[in-house]
Design an enzyme around this catalytic site. Structure first.
Site, PDB file in Angstrom:
ATOM      1  N   LEU A   1      40.955   8.398  11.058  1.00  0.00           N
ATOM      2  CA  LEU A   1      40.322   9.531  11.727  1.00  0.00           C
ATOM      3  C   LEU A   1      39.393  10.200  10.733  1.00  0.00           C
ATOM      4  CD1 LEU A   1      43.382  11.205  13.554  1.00  0.00           C
ATOM      5  CD2 LEU A   1      41.631   9.746  14.588  1.00  0.00           C
ATOM      6  N   ASP A   2      38.273  10.761  11.224  1.00  0.00           N
ATOM      7  CA  ASP A   2      37.403  11.539  10.354  1.00  0.00           C
ATOM      8  C   ASP A   2      38.200  12.662   9.700  1.00  0.00           C
ATOM      9  OD1 ASP A   2      35.303   9.979  11.167  1.00  0.00           O
ATOM     10  OD2 ASP A   2      34.518  11.436  12.604  1.00  0.00           O
ATOM     11  N   MET A   3      37.773  13.069   8.523  1.00  0.00           N
ATOM     12  CA  MET A   3      38.459  14.139   7.804  1.00  0.00           C
ATOM     13  C   MET A   3      38.628  15.383   8.682  1.00  0.00           C
ATOM     14  SD  MET A   3      37.442  16.031   4.213  1.00  0.00           S
ATOM     15  CE  MET A   3      36.034  16.910   4.899  1.00  0.00           C
TER      16      MET A   3
ATOM     17  N   THR B   1      38.736  15.593  11.908  1.00  0.00           N
ATOM     18  CA  THR B   1      39.479  15.342  13.148  1.00  0.00           C
ATOM     19  C   THR B   1      40.981  15.415  12.881  1.00  0.00           C
ATOM     20  OG1 THR B   1      37.721  13.866  13.892  1.00  0.00           O
ATOM     21  CG2 THR B   1      39.823  13.719  15.046  1.00  0.00           C
TER      22      THR B   1
ATOM     23  N   ARG C   1      31.758  11.915  18.630  1.00  0.00           N
ATOM     24  CA  ARG C   1      30.888  13.026  18.249  1.00  0.00           C
ATOM     25  C   ARG C   1      29.440  12.757  18.669  1.00  0.00           C
ATOM     26  NH1 ARG C   1      32.792  13.853  12.021  1.00  0.00           N
ATOM     27  NH2 ARG C   1      31.273  15.562  12.088  1.00  0.00           N
TER      28      ARG C   1
END
Length: 559
Positions: free
Chosen positions: A406-408, A410, A507
């Site tokens: 997961l993105d930082m 998120t 996103r």
């Protein structure tokens, strides 16, 4: 908007109640200072009413116009007054110089400059190359050679067919002669048959030599022409490279210490030592260069997009954006030296004090609820991550093995395998899309539809990583299904179901004008900064790697 000497703009409203910034803006991740917002509003008002130039920004019709990035630099002039400078990236209305805006660092469009003269030489070299490349002689020679090779192959094959028939006939004659003839008579016939075989082989050899001699003249001429073509192409390339290098040496940038450095030297130490196209033409370097050159003290910076969004990038009319990475980061790294700049928030561990919640754990795997701000795996400067924390929690297992990320920014559910066997099973499920994921997101603006599908191919932005682009030519397929949960306070809460797993897919699909055209709340890359990114991996459905039981995990979002 005022446009007095030195491009220094005074505010149209009273600013005595505003506090000046204590540190200069970190340009790659920031919230615009209130005075920069005032300056941007004043500049935008000017853009809506000005008659100094004509440029269709596409505000009324996005399909026709071209948007542009603008910048404002809050400054203090030598007399102690607070005001701002304005700039645009690249050119507007095919011009570098417009009233009220700072000039470029180097104006390549000056009439007496070398750029026009050398560009004309490059254009002339290109025309010469194209004229030569399109000359009928080259095409005619290629066609004649191809036709003659085909004719040669046809004639050769016909002769080989004759040889095959002759060989078969001679074989039959030898067989019959050996049964009916003997002695000198038999030998005479065998010698004659041998001569026939040699004659047929010689005929094939002479046929080959005839065609080779015939083709050699034309092939040699074609080789000469193509060699000249290569020389012309290399000449054009050399002229272009020389001009680029000469241009890059003209772009000389100051910093607060008064040190000057050109584009060639600035990019020499980077992973891309050749400066990218357009380097030095963005608004931020123009503004700082003008401030240093004319004795203005830089206080804060902000850049905003004005007009239609580009086809591939995500740019919203009137929204603020950070400076680009590939072009501006090396340049601003030099230009900001000597200024008291805000610390880089991206080098701070946002989740240092946040707990890692374990949702499920057994001998095969562990499922966690990753907090927003925590990396999935270690980064270049920040080593703290979900992976490293699990390593510390499970020191005696074969893993943990990273299955997905997961993105930082998120939050939400992540699964890690603890054994090689579990890793193999879980990896296969993700690859074959046997895992179902549901995200919750809060979007800026109100959606009018209740659900839909988005299919926008994506790839990384080579000029501004880690941003992603929508690209139909080189992008990989990216598909998302979404459902509206509710609309409240001017925002839309949605479920999002990614059918593919591209970087920043949800996103980009939310923010892009061909997607939902609504950036996520707190999306610093494709929208505007907030307390956090409002994107949460809420539900994860997969088969247990050992028992094959279907498992569903869910952790509700905090927004």
């Amino acid at each position: 908007m005022h446009a007095p000497q030195h491009c220094f703009n005074r505010f149209d409203v009273a600013i005595e109640g505003y506090e000046l910034p204590e540190q200069f803006t970190f340009p790659f991740y920031y919230t615009p200072h209130p005075l920069c917002v005032l300056a941007a509003n004043q500049l935008q008002q000017y853009l809506q009413t000005q008659t100094d130039f004509t440029h269709d920004f596409g505000i009324d019709d996005e399909s026709q116009g071209r948007g542009k990035m603008f910048g404002v630099l809050l400054v203090q002039n030598p007399q102690g007054e607070i005001g701002f400078l304005s700039a645009f990236s690249g050119k507007i209305a095919d011009q570098n110089l417009l009233p009220g805006f700072v000039p470029p660092v180097f104006d390549m469009l000056t009439e007496d400059g070398f750029f026009r003269e050398e560009t004309n030489a490059i254009t002339k070299a290109l025309v010469t190359y194209k004229t030569f490349a399109n000359a009928p002689e080259i095409a005619d020679l290629k066609e004649q050679i191809a036709d003659e090779r085909a004719a040669y192959q046809q004639e050769e094959q016909a002769h080989r067919d004759i040889m095959i028939q002759g060989r078969a006939s001679r074989k039959q004659q030898r067989k019959e002669a050996q049964q009916t003839l003997s002695g000198e008579e038999l030998q005479t016939l065998l010698d004659e048959l041998g001569k026939q075989s040699v004659a047929e082989k010689n005929t094939l050899k002479y046929l080959k030599l005839k065609w080779e001699d015939k083709l050699a003249v034309k092939e040699q001429r074609l080789e000469e022409l193509e060699a000249n073509l290569v020389k012309l192409r290399e000449h054009h390339k050399a002229l272009s490279n020389t001009l680029q290098h000469k241009l890059h040496k003209q772009y000389r940038f100051l910093n607060q210490h008064g040190d000057t450095c050109d584009l060639v030297d600035i990019f020499a130490a980077t992973t891309t030592p050749i400066p990218p196209a357009g380097a030095g033409e963005c608004a931020a370097p123009k503004l700082l260069q003008y401030a240093y050159t004319h004795g203005f003290k830089p206080l804060a910076l902000a850049e905003f997009w004005w007009g239609a969004s580009p086809k591939s990038e995500i740019r919203k009319h009137g929204s603020f954006y950070p400076s680009c990475n590939n072009k501006c980061q090396p340049i601003l790294g030099h230009m900001l030296q000597g200024l008291n700049v805000e610390p880089n928030p991206l080098e701070q561990n946002w989740a240092e004090d946040k707990e890692l919640e374990i949702v499920f754990q057994d001998e095969a795997m562990v499922v966690i609820n990753k907090p927003s701000g925590l990396l999935s795996v270690p980064g270049k400067t920040i080593k703290d991550s979900a992976y490293t924390r699990l390593q510390a929690l499970f020191p005696d297992v074969e893993g943990p093995y990273v299955i997905h990320r997961l993105d930082m920014a998120t939050s939400g559910l992540l699964v890690f395998a603890l054994t090689k066997r579990a890793n193999k099973s879980l990896q296969k499920q993700f690859i074959t899309r046997g895992v179902q994921k549901r995200y919750v997101a809060m979007l800026e603006g109100e959606l009018t539809q209740t659900e839909g599908d988005i299919s926008l191919p994506m790839r990384g932005d080579p000029d501004d990583r880690p941003r992603q682009l929508v690209c139909y030519q080189h992008g990989k397929p990216a598909e998302t299904h979404w459902e509206l949960i509710e609309v409240r306070d001017g925002r839309s809460k949605v479920y999002m179901y990614p059918r593919t797993g591209r970087t920043h897919q949800l996103r980009v699909h939310s923010a892009h004008h061909l997607g939902l055209n609504r950036p996520m709340v707190g999306d610093t890359l494709y929208g505007e900064k907030a307390d956090r990114l409002h994107l949460h991996a809420e539900q994860l459905e997969l088969d247990h790697p050992y028992t094959k039981e279907r498992l569903v995990f869910q952790v509700d979002s905090e927004f």
